[in-house]
Design an enzyme around this catalytic site. Structure first.
Site, PDB file in Angstrom:
ATOM      1  N   PRO A 226      76.465  13.891   8.902  1.00 54.19           N
ATOM      2  CA  PRO A 226      76.271  14.277   7.510  1.00 54.19           C
ATOM      3  C   PRO A 226      77.659  14.112   7.048  1.00 54.19           C
ATOM      4  O   PRO A 226      78.825  14.583   7.528  1.00 54.19           O
ATOM      5  CB  PRO A 226      75.915  15.859   7.855  1.00 54.19           C
ATOM      6  CG  PRO A 226      76.597  16.008   9.165  1.00 54.19           C
ATOM      7  CD  PRO A 226      76.291  14.634  10.106  1.00 54.19           C
ATOM      8  N   MET A 227      77.539  13.739   5.669  1.00 49.85           N
ATOM      9  CA  MET A 227      78.812  13.657   4.868  1.00 49.85           C
ATOM     10  C   MET A 227      78.641  13.799   3.425  1.00 49.85           C
ATOM     11  O   MET A 227      77.744  13.164   2.731  1.00 49.85           O
ATOM     12  CB  MET A 227      79.406  11.988   5.046  1.00 49.85           C
ATOM     13  CG  MET A 227      80.002  11.696   5.932  1.00 49.85           C
ATOM     14  SD  MET A 227      80.780  10.056   6.148  1.00 49.85           S
ATOM     15  CE  MET A 227      79.401   9.204   6.557  1.00 49.85           C
ATOM     16  N   VAL A 228      79.377  15.013   2.885  1.00 46.73           N
ATOM     17  CA  VAL A 228      79.145  15.277   1.347  1.00 46.73           C
ATOM     18  C   VAL A 228      79.502  14.095   0.548  1.00 46.73           C
ATOM     19  O   VAL A 228      80.259  13.385   0.904  1.00 46.73           O
ATOM     20  CB  VAL A 228      80.086  16.425   1.036  1.00 46.73           C
ATOM     21  CG1 VAL A 228      80.224  16.712  -0.317  1.00 46.73           C
ATOM     22  CG2 VAL A 228      79.620  17.789   1.815  1.00 46.73           C
TER      23      VAL A 228
ATOM     24  N   GLN B  85      70.789  18.746   6.615  1.00 43.13           N
ATOM     25  CA  GLN B  85      71.724  19.670   6.901  1.00 43.13           C
ATOM     26  C   GLN B  85      72.079  20.655   5.926  1.00 43.13           C
ATOM     27  O   GLN B  85      72.137  20.609   4.812  1.00 43.13           O
ATOM     28  CB  GLN B  85      72.906  19.049   7.323  1.00 43.13           C
ATOM     29  CG  GLN B  85      74.238  19.805   7.958  1.00 43.13           C
ATOM     30  CD  GLN B  85      75.575  19.338   7.818  1.00 43.13           C
ATOM     31  OE1 GLN B  85      76.066  19.171   7.087  1.00 43.13           O
ATOM     32  NE2 GLN B  85      76.111  19.468   9.204  1.00 43.13           N
TER      33      GLN B  85
ATOM     34  N   CYS C 215      82.534  22.595   9.525  1.00 44.67           N
ATOM     35  CA  CYS C 215      83.178  22.662   8.186  1.00 44.67           C
ATOM     36  C   CYS C 215      84.306  23.670   8.117  1.00 44.67           C
ATOM     37  O   CYS C 215      84.204  24.872   8.105  1.00 44.67           O
ATOM     38  CB  CYS C 215      82.251  22.715   7.093  1.00 44.67           C
ATOM     39  SG  CYS C 215      83.251  22.267   5.545  1.00 44.67           S
TER      40      CYS C 215
ATOM     41  N   GLY D 130      83.393  12.047  15.972  1.00 44.50           N
ATOM     42  CA  GLY D 130      84.592  11.904  16.001  1.00 44.50           C
ATOM     43  C   GLY D 130      85.399  10.670  16.391  1.00 44.50           C
ATOM     44  O   GLY D 130      86.584  10.713  16.210  1.00 44.50           O
TER      45      GLY D 130
ATOM     46  N   ALA E 260      80.679   8.870  11.108  1.00 38.79           N
ATOM     47  CA  ALA E 260      80.901   9.495   9.892  1.00 38.79           C
ATOM     48  C   ALA E 260      81.701   8.395   9.006  1.00 38.79           C
ATOM     49  O   ALA E 260      81.160   7.568   8.446  1.00 38.79           O
ATOM     50  CB  ALA E 260      81.608  10.595   9.713  1.00 38.79           C
TER      51      ALA E 260
HETATM   52  C1  FNR Z   1      82.233  14.827   6.471  1.00 37.19           C
HETATM   53  N1  FNR Z   1      82.233  15.541   7.630  1.00 37.19           N
HETATM   54  C2  FNR Z   1      80.755  16.530   7.334  1.00 37.19           C
HETATM   55  N2  FNR Z   1      80.325  17.026   8.324  1.00 37.19           N
HETATM   56  C3  FNR Z   1      79.318  18.099   8.208  1.00 37.19           C
HETATM   57  O1  FNR Z   1      78.763  18.441   9.321  1.00 37.19           O
HETATM   58  N3  FNR Z   1      78.878  18.100   7.090  1.00 37.19           N
HETATM   59  C4  FNR Z   1      79.361  17.473   5.981  1.00 37.19           C
HETATM   60  O2  FNR Z   1      78.498  17.374   4.775  1.00 37.19           O
HETATM   61  C5  FNR Z   1      80.380  16.619   6.048  1.00 37.19           C
HETATM   62  N4  FNR Z   1      81.134  15.860   4.972  1.00 37.19           N
HETATM   63  C6  FNR Z   1      81.886  15.068   5.224  1.00 37.19           C
HETATM   64  C7  FNR Z   1      82.441  13.926   4.158  1.00 37.19           C
HETATM   65  C8  FNR Z   1      83.321  13.108   4.422  1.00 37.19           C
HETATM   66  C9  FNR Z   1      83.691  12.110   3.190  1.00 37.19           C
HETATM   67  C10 FNR Z   1      83.673  12.815   5.626  1.00 37.19           C
HETATM   68  C11 FNR Z   1      84.796  11.888   5.934  1.00 37.19           C
HETATM   69  C12 FNR Z   1      83.350  13.770   6.902  1.00 37.19           C
HETATM   70  C13 FNR Z   1      82.664  15.297   9.019  1.00 37.19           C
HETATM   71  C14 FNR Z   1      81.917  14.274   9.576  1.00 37.19           C
HETATM   72  O3  FNR Z   1      80.480  14.515   9.673  1.00 37.19           O
HETATM   73  C15 FNR Z   1      82.236  14.047  10.783  1.00 37.19           C
HETATM   74  O4  FNR Z   1      81.954  15.096  11.558  1.00 37.19           O
HETATM   75  C16 FNR Z   1      83.850  13.575  11.145  1.00 37.19           C
HETATM   76  O5  FNR Z   1      84.279  12.710  10.033  1.00 37.19           O
HETATM   77  C17 FNR Z   1      84.170  12.982  12.377  1.00 37.19           C
HETATM   78  O6  FNR Z   1      83.503  11.638  12.687  1.00 37.19           O
HETATM   79  P1  FNR Z   1      83.887  10.372  12.439  1.00 37.19           P
HETATM   80  O7  FNR Z   1      84.499  10.195  11.018  1.00 37.19           O
HETATM   81  O8  FNR Z   1      85.100  10.240  13.308  1.00 37.19           O
HETATM   82  O9  FNR Z   1      82.901   9.358  12.781  1.00 37.19           O
END
Ligand code: FNR
Length: 338
Positions: A20-22, A89, A118, A217, A244
């Site tokens: 999930p990523m905003v 989510q 978050c 992560g 992500a």
């Molecule tokens: C996130 N992350 C995140 N996590 C979550 O649970 N909900 C969300 O909406 C978001 N939004 C979000 C936006 C952006 C631009 C980033 C870079 C990250 C966190 C993400 O899902 C993840 O947990 C972390 O980025 C670690 O994973 P990676 O980046 O190491 O693969």
């Protein structure tokens, strides 16, 4: 419904998953991730209060299902292509609001997830995200209510706690609610992406649970290409891997045959963005992440200047495609308005 008693539902074991990523996890990027080979895609976190102001609308012009505010603005858009792979989510701090949101989207998604990781002030102040990590009773309440109240599997995404035993105890409590899986981001609430991801704690959790653990992560430090996914999975002893940042930079990380050049990603992304009438501001943001290291290129400069979907498309020579789809959508609109 308890996930074990369900038949043909989303299975979280042995999967490669878009995190999930905003702003990044909107429809075009989710479809792109699936196109390149992701097994499951999570949508961006949407806050319960906002979703509860939305109504469900079937959009005949785009062939999508939209959840729109009273002023017509879509907050969440999905379509049949992702229905069986999409996890919704939410950000929540309340079991009943969570259930209402889950009920609202239930028939259009494959799974429901609660964000418990978050660290942003907005989430913590509202008792959401990582604020939940220290409230086991609230976690239990929210997850049990969802598991008992919806027909789709429920998951949550957590961060690790300072001690391995605490993290395991939390994960076991989560498992006891009947969730189908748990995603573990191997960092503490106060840690940022520059900090090392703790693979050992993810592994200890995975060894202690019987449900699938989704390791998260690893971008940058461990995950740079498709082959790294299996390595990260082994390193964390986990069933599945969730990506992500590496995906926001290059969605073809999900592609068995290797990474594709930036230009290919941008064009493939834009095709979905045009097809599903994605707001150009969101497309611009997503494309800026793809170009991240190259924002000083001529394309980067043009992208910064772009003020419409047409401008954005022109950068990748897709103006004609944009025009064609616009005309088609206009004809459908006229047809449905007759
Ligand atoms: C996130 N992350 C995140 N996590 C979550 O649970 N909900 C969300 O909406 C978001 N939004 C979000 C936006 C952006 C631009 C980033 C870079 C990250 C966190 C993400 O899902 C993840 O947990 C972390 O980025 C670690 O994973 P990676 O980046 O190491 O693969």
């Amino acid at each position: 419904m308890n996930s074990e008693s369900m038949g043909n539902t989303l299975n979280y074991a042995n999967k490669v998953i878009l995190a999930p990523m905003v702003r990044i996890g909107t429809l075009p990027n989710r479809l792109l991730a699936l196109h390149y080979g992701a097994d499951i895609v999570y949508g961006e976190e949407l806050i319960d209060y906002k979703m509860l102001q939305c109504k469900r609308v079937e959009n005949d012009i785009l062939n999508t299902v939209d959840f729109v505010l009273e002023n017509g603005q879509p907050v969440f858009r999905t379509c049949a292509k992702e229905k069986d792979k999409l996890v919704f989510q939410m950000g929540t701090s309340d079991p009943q609001r969570a259930l209402q949101v889950a009920k609202l989207v239930e028939k259009d998604v494959a799974g429901i997830d609660v964000n418990m990781g978050c660290p942003k002030e907005f989430s913590i102040k509202g008792g959401m995200g990582a604020a939940l990590l220290t409230k086991p009773d609230k976690i239990k309440d929210i997850l049990t209510t969802l598991v008992n109240g919806v027909s789709k599997p429920v998951t949550c995404k957590i961060r690790i706690l300072p001690k391995v035993e605490e993290t395991i105890a939390l994960a076991k409590l989560i498992q006891s609610t009947g969730v189908a899986a748990v995603a573990v981001h191997g960092r503490l609430r106060e840690e940022r992406p520059r900090h090392h991801v703790n693979c050992d704690i993810i592994k200890a959790v995975a060894e202690s649970l019987s449900i699938p653990v989704i390791a998260n992560g690893g971008s940058d430090e461990y995950l740079n290409c498709y082959e790294d996914i299996e390595k990260f999975k082994l390193l964390t002893g986990s069933s599945s891997v969730m990506i992500a940042r590496e995906a926001q930079w290059n969605m073809s990380i999900f592609r068995k045959d290797g990474l594709l050049p930036e230009d290919d990603i941008c064009k493939a992304y834009l095709k979905y963005a045009v097809d599903y009438d994605n707001p150009y501001t969101n497309s611009k943001y997503c494309l800026q992440q793809v170009l991240h290291k190259n924002m000083e290129s001529s394309q980067g400069h043009a992208l910064r200047r772009a003020e419409s979907a047409k401008d954005v498309c022109a950068i990748w020579g897709m103006e004609e495609y944009w025009q064609e789809v616009q005309s088609k959508q206009q004809r459908s609109k006229e047809y449905f308005e007759r």
